[in-house]
Design a protein around this motif. Structure first.
Motif, PDB file in Angstrom:
ATOM      1  N   ASN A  41       0.892  -1.171  -0.176  1.00  0.00           N
ATOM      2  CA  ASN A  41      -0.086   0.057   0.036  1.00  0.00           C
ATOM      3  C   ASN A  41       0.778   1.382   0.194  1.00  0.00           C
ATOM      4  N   ASP A  51       1.026   6.791   0.756  1.00  0.00           N
ATOM      5  CA  ASP A  51       0.116   5.857   0.435  1.00  0.00           C
ATOM      6  C   ASP A  51      -0.054   5.882  -0.961  1.00  0.00           C
ATOM      7  N   LYS A  52      -0.102   4.641  -1.821  1.00  0.00           N
ATOM      8  CA  LYS A  52      -0.248   4.382  -3.137  1.00  0.00           C
ATOM      9  C   LYS A  52      -1.557   4.734  -3.546  1.00  0.00           C
ATOM     10  N   GLU A  53      -2.502   4.342  -2.975  1.00  0.00           N
ATOM     11  CA  GLU A  53      -4.106   4.589  -3.154  1.00  0.00           C
ATOM     12  C   GLU A  53      -4.514   5.990  -3.445  1.00  0.00           C
ATOM     13  N   ASN A  54      -4.043   6.703  -2.635  1.00  0.00           N
ATOM     14  CA  ASN A  54      -4.402   8.102  -2.730  1.00  0.00           C
ATOM     15  C   ASN A  54      -3.848   9.129  -3.382  1.00  0.00           C
ATOM     16  N   THR A  56      -1.427  10.077  -7.166  1.00  0.00           N
ATOM     17  CA  THR A  56      -1.145  10.213  -8.791  1.00  0.00           C
ATOM     18  C   THR A  56       0.431  10.435  -8.519  1.00  0.00           C
ATOM     19  N   ASP A  70      -1.868   6.207 -11.796  1.00  0.00           N
ATOM     20  CA  ASP A  70      -2.515   6.324 -10.809  1.00  0.00           C
ATOM     21  C   ASP A  70      -2.194   5.284  -9.966  1.00  0.00           C
ATOM     22  N   GLY A  72      -3.722   3.919  -7.630  1.00  0.00           N
ATOM     23  CA  GLY A  72      -4.565   2.697  -7.049  1.00  0.00           C
ATOM     24  C   GLY A  72      -4.407   1.767  -8.111  1.00  0.00           C
ATOM     25  N   ALA A  75      -1.620  -0.372  -6.490  1.00  0.00           N
ATOM     26  CA  ALA A  75      -1.628  -0.754  -5.023  1.00  0.00           C
ATOM     27  C   ALA A  75      -1.668  -2.234  -4.761  1.00  0.00           C
ATOM     28  N   LYS A  76      -0.849  -2.903  -4.852  1.00  0.00           N
ATOM     29  CA  LYS A  76      -0.663  -4.280  -4.850  1.00  0.00           C
ATOM     30  C   LYS A  76       0.855  -4.681  -4.429  1.00  0.00           C
TER      31      LYS A  76
END
Length: 91
Positions: A41, A51-54, A56, A70, A72, A75-76
């Motif tokens: 993450n 954080d990757k998810e939030n 760019t 992005d 998201g 996010a792996k």
């Protein structure tokens, strides 16, 4: 295999120069540096955990080409990204 814009989401990110171009946390926008480490993450960019998810990200490839990605999408875990199918322009 060389890093290209097409295979970047499935490639190793550690060592690449990167900049946070958008984030839900405005304090993190504009942060740049080298990817030092990666978890499922987060990215460690120059000692800061992002954080990757939030976010760019704007990655600079070894060829000098810049690619916006992005968070998201990546996010792996790195080992899981190798096998993933990529949507849209990334397929």
């Amino acid at each position: 295999m060389p890093i290209t814009p097409e295979n970047l989401p499935r490639h190793e990110l550690i060592g690449l120069p990167v900049e946070v171009t958008e984030s839900t946390d405005k304090n993190k926008e504009g942060l740049s540096g080298q990817v030092l480490d990666e978890t499922k993450n987060t990215l460690n960019i120059g000692g800061k955990i992002i954080d990757k998810e939030n976010c760019t990200f704007l990655f600079t490839l070894p060829s000098g080409e810049k690619v916006e990605l992005d968070g998201g999408l990546i996010a792996k875990r790195p080992e899981e990204r190798v096998k993933m199918k990529l949507p849209g322009k990334w397929s």
